[in-house]
Design a protein around this motif. Structure first.
Motif, PDB file in Angstrom:
ATOM      1  N   GLY A  51      24.398  92.259  66.101  1.00  0.00           N
ATOM      2  CA  GLY A  51      23.924  91.622  67.320  1.00  0.00           C
ATOM      3  C   GLY A  51      24.911  90.542  67.724  1.00  0.00           C
ATOM      4  N   ASN A  52      25.135  90.405  69.009  1.00  0.00           N
ATOM      5  CA  ASN A  52      26.102  89.427  69.507  1.00  0.00           C
ATOM      6  C   ASN A  52      25.395  88.406  70.384  1.00  0.00           C
ATOM      7  N   ARG A  53      25.249  87.187  69.842  1.00  0.00           N
ATOM      8  CA  ARG A  53      24.624  86.087  70.591  1.00  0.00           C
ATOM      9  C   ARG A  53      25.634  85.339  71.434  1.00  0.00           C
ATOM     10  N   MET A  54      26.908  85.587  71.209  1.00  0.00           N
ATOM     11  CA  MET A  54      27.929  84.755  71.837  1.00  0.00           C
ATOM     12  C   MET A  54      28.076  84.995  73.334  1.00  0.00           C
ATOM     13  N   SER A  55      27.476  86.069  73.854  1.00  0.00           N
ATOM     14  CA  SER A  55      27.502  86.269  75.300  1.00  0.00           C
ATOM     15  C   SER A  55      26.641  85.215  76.002  1.00  0.00           C
ATOM     16  N   GLU A  56      25.784  84.552  75.231  1.00  0.00           N
ATOM     17  CA  GLU A  56      24.956  83.454  75.754  1.00  0.00           C
ATOM     18  C   GLU A  56      25.254  82.183  74.968  1.00  0.00           C
ATOM     19  N   SER A  57      26.530  81.972  74.650  1.00  0.00           N
ATOM     20  CA  SER A  57      26.897  80.884  73.740  1.00  0.00           C
ATOM     21  C   SER A  57      26.519  79.500  74.250  1.00  0.00           C
TER      22      SER A  57
END
Length: 161
Positions: A51-57
Motif C-alpha cells: 500500500g502506498n500512503r505517500m500519494s497523500e503525504s
C-alpha cells in the motif's frame, strides 16, 4: 516477541491452511479496510503488493513523513528499484513469496527485510494507493530503538547478496 514474530506466525498458519495470499494491515486504525479493493485486481500479478500512503503525504505528520521517505529511499537503493512506502503495514504477500524467503527479523524491521529479500530474489513487487488516516492514534513504533533495528537490517542486507 514483536510485530515481526506475529507476522511470521500468521504466515506460517496461512501457508499451513493452503492460502494463496496473506493480506496484512496495521491495527492502529491508519488503514481503511475499504482500500482492500485496490489490492484484489493485482493478486496473481505480483508476489508482494505494498500500500502506498505517500500519494497523500501531506496528511502524514512531518516527522513520520521524513522518516518514511528516508527509509523508503534507503530500501529503494538496496532493492535496485523504487519502493514508495517501505513502512506500510497494508500489504499482500503471495504464498510463493512467503515460501521463498527465510525471514530472521522479529520486530518492525521484518517488513523492510521482506521487501529487500523479495527484490533481490526477483519476486514481483507492486504498489497500490491507499488512504492516509491519522487521527491522533498512538503508534507502537519506538523511534530510537526501531530505527536502530531498521539500520541493522540495512547493514545485514549486504550479507544477503
Amino acid at each position: 516477541s514483536g510485530k515481526g514474530e506475529a507476522l511470521k506466525r500468521a504466515f506460517e498458519f496461512a501457508l499451513g491452511q493452503g492460502y494463496d495470499y496473506v493480506l496484512t494491515m496495521d491495527g492502529d486504525g491508519q488503514h481503511a479496510p475499504d482500500d482492500l479493493h485496490n489490492f484484489l485486481p493485482m493478486l496473481g500479478e505480483y508476489d508482494l503488493i505494498l500500500g502506498n500512503r505517500m500519494s497523500e503525504s501531506e496528511k502524514v505528520p512531518l516527522l513520520r513523513r521524513i522518516a518514511n521517505q528516508s527509509s523508503s529511499m534507503i530500501v529503494s537503493l538496496l532493492c535496485g528499484r523504487r519502493i514508495y512506502d517501505s513502512q506500510t503495514g497494508f500489504r499482500a504477500y503471495s504464498a510463493r513469496l512467503l515460501r521463498g524467503l527465510t525471514l530472521t527479523s522479529s520486530r518492525y524491521d521484518l517488513e523492510s527485510e521482506v521487501i529487500i529479500k523479495a527484490a533481490r530474489k526477483g519476486f514481483r513487487i507492486g504498489h497500490t494507493r491507499i488512504q492516509t488516516i491519522y487521527a491522533g492514534e498512538v503508534s507502537r513504533f519506538r523511534n530510537f530503538i526501531d530505527s536502530v533495528r531498521f539500520l541493522r537490517v540495512v547493514f545485514k542486507s549486504f550479507l544477503w547478496w
